[in-house]
Design a protein around this motif. Sequence first.
Motif, PDB file in Angstrom:
ATOM      1  N   LYS A  51      -7.430  63.761  82.687  1.00  8.88           N
ATOM      2  CA  LYS A  51      -6.551  63.713  81.609  1.00  8.88           C
ATOM      3  C   LYS A  51      -5.757  62.288  82.075  1.00  8.88           C
ATOM      4  O   LYS A  51      -6.363  61.934  83.686  1.00  8.88           O
ATOM      5  N   GLN A  52      -5.051  61.616  81.419  1.00 10.91           N
ATOM      6  CA  GLN A  52      -4.675  60.629  82.072  1.00 10.91           C
ATOM      7  C   GLN A  52      -3.183  60.785  81.128  1.00 10.91           C
ATOM      8  O   GLN A  52      -2.701  61.813  81.219  1.00 10.91           O
ATOM      9  N   GLN A  90      -7.887  58.826  89.244  1.00  6.97           N
ATOM     10  CA  GLN A  90      -8.104  60.252  89.882  1.00  6.97           C
ATOM     11  C   GLN A  90      -7.202  59.961  91.165  1.00  6.97           C
ATOM     12  O   GLN A  90      -6.747  58.837  91.485  1.00  6.97           O
ATOM     13  N   THR A  91      -6.086  61.215  91.013  1.00  4.08           N
ATOM     14  CA  THR A  91      -5.325  61.136  92.227  1.00  4.08           C
ATOM     15  C   THR A  91      -5.750  61.145  93.499  1.00  4.08           C
ATOM     16  O   THR A  91      -6.500  61.899  93.412  1.00  4.08           O
ATOM     17  N   SER A  92      -5.169  60.009  94.463  1.00  3.53           N
ATOM     18  CA  SER A  92      -5.831  60.349  95.872  1.00  3.53           C
ATOM     19  C   SER A  92      -5.236  61.491  96.419  1.00  3.53           C
ATOM     20  O   SER A  92      -4.603  61.963  95.857  1.00  3.53           O
ATOM     21  N   SER A 117       1.043  54.965  90.912  1.00  2.00           N
ATOM     22  CA  SER A 117      -0.099  55.887  90.941  1.00  2.00           C
ATOM     23  C   SER A 117      -0.290  56.443  89.187  1.00  2.00           C
ATOM     24  O   SER A 117      -1.100  56.187  89.119  1.00  2.00           O
ATOM     25  N   THR A 118       0.693  56.457  88.994  1.00  2.00           N
ATOM     26  CA  THR A 118       1.158  57.381  87.504  1.00  2.00           C
ATOM     27  C   THR A 118       0.176  56.117  86.551  1.00  2.00           C
ATOM     28  O   THR A 118      -0.640  55.997  85.799  1.00  2.00           O
ATOM     29  N   LEU A 119       1.018  54.688  87.260  1.00  2.00           N
ATOM     30  CA  LEU A 119      -0.034  53.642  85.547  1.00  2.00           C
ATOM     31  C   LEU A 119      -1.003  53.670  86.069  1.00  2.00           C
ATOM     32  O   LEU A 119      -1.963  52.839  84.967  1.00  2.00           O
ATOM     33  N   ALA A 120      -1.934  53.621  87.277  1.00  2.00           N
ATOM     34  CA  ALA A 120      -2.956  53.682  87.459  1.00  2.00           C
ATOM     35  C   ALA A 120      -3.914  54.201  86.793  1.00  2.00           C
ATOM     36  O   ALA A 120      -4.689  53.515  86.505  1.00  2.00           O
ATOM     37  N   GLN A 121      -3.189  55.362  86.453  1.00  2.00           N
ATOM     38  CA  GLN A 121      -4.165  56.393  85.834  1.00  2.00           C
ATOM     39  C   GLN A 121      -4.298  56.400  84.922  1.00  2.00           C
ATOM     40  O   GLN A 121      -4.484  57.362  83.919  1.00  2.00           O
ATOM     41  N   THR A 122      -3.415  55.552  83.589  1.00  2.00           N
ATOM     42  CA  THR A 122      -2.980  55.762  82.702  1.00  2.00           C
ATOM     43  C   THR A 122      -4.647  54.995  81.453  1.00  2.00           C
ATOM     44  O   THR A 122      -4.055  53.556  81.791  1.00  2.00           O
TER      45      THR A 122
END
Length: 84
Positions: free
Chosen positions: A6-7, A45-47, A35-40
């Motif tokens: 997921k992104q 993934q979330t740490s 964190s949200t932008l890093a996953q775009t």
Amino acid sequence: MKKNSKQSSAKVATLASEILRDSTASAIAKSLAASTLAQTNSGKQTSVEMEAKAGKVLQSDKYSDETKSLAASVVSQSNKARGV
């Protein structure tokens, strides 16, 4: 470990960008936004730490709907094998 593909959506990424530019936004909101932008558009993934932080935000009544939206996005992108 199974990877979550997921992104962040464009809508949530835009919200995250706005929060990062908002000088009045809380530190927790900015952390979730980053964190949200890093996953775009990335495979990140979330740490574990961010999962815990986002979980606390979602369980609390003191955070805004925008902050909770970012927290939900962060949790949805966590590694499902960790059993969040």
